[in-house]
Design a protein around this motif. Structure first.
Motif, PDB file in Angstrom:
ATOM      1  N   SER A  31      17.120  13.953  -6.637  1.00 39.21           N
ATOM      2  CA  SER A  31      17.295  12.508  -6.446  1.00 39.21           C
ATOM      3  C   SER A  31      17.320  11.841  -7.815  1.00 39.21           C
ATOM      4  O   SER A  31      16.287  11.696  -8.466  1.00 39.21           O
ATOM      5  CB  SER A  31      16.153  11.938  -5.593  1.00 39.21           C
ATOM      6  N   HIS A  33       4.144  19.161   0.010  1.00 38.93           N
ATOM      7  CA  HIS A  33       3.186  18.341   0.760  1.00 38.93           C
ATOM      8  C   HIS A  33       2.129  19.264   1.374  1.00 38.93           C
ATOM      9  O   HIS A  33       2.086  19.495   2.569  1.00 38.93           O
ATOM     10  CB  HIS A  33       3.912  17.528   1.831  1.00 38.93           C
ATOM     11  N   ARG A  52       8.572   0.418  -5.567  1.00 37.22           N
ATOM     12  CA  ARG A  52       9.742   1.289  -5.435  1.00 37.22           C
ATOM     13  C   ARG A  52      10.996   0.512  -5.841  1.00 37.22           C
ATOM     14  O   ARG A  52      11.316  -0.517  -5.242  1.00 37.22           O
ATOM     15  CB  ARG A  52       9.882   1.784  -4.001  1.00 37.22           C
ATOM     16  N   ASP A  91      13.306  14.649  -5.621  1.00 38.17           N
ATOM     17  CA  ASP A  91      12.979  13.752  -4.530  1.00 38.17           C
ATOM     18  C   ASP A  91      11.510  13.953  -4.181  1.00 38.17           C
ATOM     19  O   ASP A  91      11.121  15.010  -3.686  1.00 38.17           O
ATOM     20  CB  ASP A  91      13.869  14.057  -3.318  1.00 38.17           C
ATOM     21  N   TYR A  92      10.699  12.947  -4.438  1.00 38.87           N
ATOM     22  CA  TYR A  92       9.259  13.057  -4.200  1.00 38.87           C
ATOM     23  C   TYR A  92       8.907  12.903  -2.724  1.00 38.87           C
ATOM     24  O   TYR A  92       7.790  13.201  -2.314  1.00 38.87           O
ATOM     25  CB  TYR A  92       8.510  11.998  -5.014  1.00 38.87           C
ATOM     26  N   GLU A  93       9.851  12.413  -1.926  1.00 41.37           N
ATOM     27  CA  GLU A  93       9.562  12.168  -0.520  1.00 41.37           C
ATOM     28  C   GLU A  93       9.640  13.443   0.317  1.00 41.37           C
ATOM     29  O   GLU A  93       8.860  13.644   1.235  1.00 41.37           O
ATOM     30  CB  GLU A  93      10.552  11.139   0.045  1.00 41.37           C
ATOM     31  N   GLN A  94      10.598  14.297  -0.001  1.00 42.93           N
ATOM     32  CA  GLN A  94      10.844  15.446   0.868  1.00 42.93           C
ATOM     33  C   GLN A  94      11.375  16.629   0.072  1.00 42.93           C
ATOM     34  O   GLN A  94      12.356  16.501  -0.653  1.00 42.93           O
ATOM     35  CB  GLN A  94      11.847  15.070   1.965  1.00 42.93           C
ATOM     36  N   ARG A 128       2.894   1.386  -6.276  1.00 46.18           N
ATOM     37  CA  ARG A 128       3.598   1.101  -5.020  1.00 46.18           C
ATOM     38  C   ARG A 128       4.743   0.102  -5.222  1.00 46.18           C
ATOM     39  O   ARG A 128       4.979  -0.768  -4.391  1.00 46.18           O
ATOM     40  CB  ARG A 128       2.607   0.619  -3.952  1.00 46.18           C
ATOM     41  N   LYS A 146       6.302   4.180  -7.802  1.00 43.59           N
ATOM     42  CA  LYS A 146       6.440   3.993  -6.356  1.00 43.59           C
ATOM     43  C   LYS A 146       5.272   4.568  -5.567  1.00 43.59           C
ATOM     44  O   LYS A 146       5.026   4.160  -4.430  1.00 43.59           O
ATOM     45  CB  LYS A 146       7.752   4.582  -5.863  1.00 43.59           C
ATOM     46  N   ARG A 147       4.560   5.505  -6.142  1.00 45.75           N
ATOM     47  CA  ARG A 147       3.407   6.072  -5.461  1.00 45.75           C
ATOM     48  C   ARG A 147       2.148   5.288  -5.834  1.00 45.75           C
ATOM     49  O   ARG A 147       2.206   4.356  -6.614  1.00 45.75           O
ATOM     50  CB  ARG A 147       3.258   7.556  -5.819  1.00 45.75           C
TER      51      ARG A 147
END
Length: 481
Positions: free
Chosen positions: A348, A168, A105, A144-147, A103, A39-40
């Motif tokens: 996650s 981050h 997801r 969770d890689y987002e947050q 990219r 996804k990244r």
């Protein structure tokens, strides 16, 4: 070139686990089609995401490294960039990097029993596309890689300095000559504090309660010595076996004799600290060793920073953030230009993708994990989650070997699908016998474990070598069709 929309095996995640899975798969089945969805925009997973000062492994690289690729670096506890290079080098050597679709997801996946096929829905830069595969393999870990996790701090909006979460880390953050407060006591905090202490004016590690901190040599003299007299692969295998045995024995001893383990760890910390240091205030946890993961510091770097006075530990709770720092419940105020919230991660599972079977959503808390790598009632699906008490890759390699054997069994028996089926009389147990905050916050959303094999959670590499690497594939709990 047209990108295939169907592959035999679809791997989700291009980190340490996903790239290792692909190597095992392509080595066993050179002609089998596969793809890796990431996804990244880059490979490497955790080791590409985390960029904070001093980021490193807290497991030795002779066990965190792949079984099939010797670690040739000098450091046993390696820095993040070196680990990232190792993972990407592995991908290049085996051509894995050519099969990664960035990219992408995964939003959801539905199993069609009649077609024996997964349909996977993917968001690719805003466009929703569908892929199909015969076998779906989640290697996205459980973070969770987002947050990252950051609790609500009273008065946070009043603080005029900069607040940073390690997940981050700003590339342009300048902490030279500045006062830094790191909130937290886990692996990230004990890594950050000594790494920043040499540059910042002063670094304070603010912890609500202590954790176990153990100093280990940054380099393994036995490994370096064996390399001089033995072929590299043989030396790697011997050191790996040595470290597995030591990890296993240490863990079992801590769990069997927690009081003794407490005293040993405390004594080691006290010897590394100034004579008048309040060891029992800052290094005496309320819980037993391995109720949460032990924090490892290479060559005692945290203790050295405390002895020099460039860093300190404060054990207290936060009353409120102020304009210039943090006021504690005790009334003391900590001045800060930068506050780092090393307060943990969010969990996650499967990258938050939803699973369904024949249109019916799979509710994870209603499933039971087969050998902690497959789910009851979910066909042709495996996931890789490493050990909490040993190196992640030890389990990742075992899961990959098992999936290869499982796929070969399907080929040899002419069957198309396999699904774990839970016995009605198997009692439920927690999926993770581990108590860090990110697990406690998400325990109700996780699958269950069982009270007996093959559903019982075993955080034991030596046990899993017997049952996963060498055990029969035709397990009574698996249904082939």
């Amino acid at each position: 070139m047209t990108t295939p929309t169907h592959v035999d095996v679809l791997i989700v995640g291009a980190g340490l686990s996903g790239i290792g899975a692909a190597v095992h798969l392509t080595t066993a089945f050179p002609g089998r089609s596969y793809a890796i969805l990431e996804k990244r925009g880059a490979s490497g997973g955790t080791w590409d995401l985390f960029r904070y000062p001093g980021v490193r492994s807290d497991s030795d690289m002779y066990t965190l490294g792949y079984r099939f690729k010797p670690w040739v670096g000098d450091k046993a506890l390696a820095d993040g960039p070196s680990i990232l290079d190792y993972v990407r080098e592995t991908a290049r050597e085996h051509g894995i990097d050519q099969q990664i679709r960035y990219r992408h997801r995964v939003l959801g996946a539905d199993w069609d029993s009649e077609a024996a096929l997964w349909t996977v829905t993917v968001d690719h830069q805003g466009e929703v596309i569908e892929l199909t595969c015969r076998f779906l393999w989640s290697c996205s870990g459980y973070y969770d890689y987002e947050q990252g996790y950051s609790p609500p701090f009273p008065g946070r909006e009043r603080f005029t300095g900069q607040v940073v979460h390690p997940q981050h880390w700003p590339e342009d953050l300048d902490y030279a000559g500045r006062k830094v407060v790191v909130i937290g006591s886990g692996a990230t905090a004990v890594t950050l504090v000594p790494a920043m202490a040499g540059t910042a004016e002063h670094v304070t590690m603010l912890q609500r309660s202590p954790t176990y901190v153990l100093s280990l040599p940054g380099r393994d003299p036995i490994a370096l010595g064996l390399r001089k007299v033995l072929p590299g692969t043989l030396a790697y295998r011997l050191v790996r076996a040595k470290n597995v045995a030591m990890q296993s024995a240490s863990y079992r001893a801590c769990r069997a004799f927690p009081g003794v383990a407490r005293r040993v760890i405390r004594t080691a910390a006290a010897r590394s600290l100034p004579d008048d240091y309040e060891v029992d205030v800052h290094f005496k946890p309320r819980y037993d060793p391995w109720d949460e993961r032990l924090c490892v510091v290479p060559d005692g770097d945290l203790f050295k920073a405390l002895r020099r006075g460039s860093a300190e530990i404060v054990t207290d709770t936060i009353d409120t953030f102020t304009e210039s720092g943090i006021r504690l419940a005790s009334g003391r105020e900590l001045e800060a230009d930068i506050i780092v919230t090393a307060t943990g991660l969010n969990l996650s599972i499967f990258g938050a993708a939803t699973l369904s079977v024949d249109g019916a959503e799979v509710k994870l808390p209603e499933t039971m994990a087969f050998r902690a790598m497959m789910l009851s009632g979910v066909p042709n699906f495996a996931f890789t989650i490493g050990y909490t008490n040993a190196s992640w890759t030890l389990k990742a390699d075992l899961v990959a070997e098992y999936v290869v054997r499982l796929l070969r069994h399907l080929d040899e028996t002419g069957t198309r699908s396999v699904v774990p089926v839970r016995d009605a009389d198997v009692s439920e147990a927690p999926f993770m016998d581990f108590e860090p905050g990110y697990v406690r916050r998400a325990i109700d959303r996780l699958p269950k474990a069982g009270d007996r094999e093959p559903w019982r959670l075993r955080q034991s590499y030596l046990h899993d070598v017997r049952t996963i690497r060498r055990g029969e594939i035709a397990d009574a709990a698996l249904r082939f069709s």
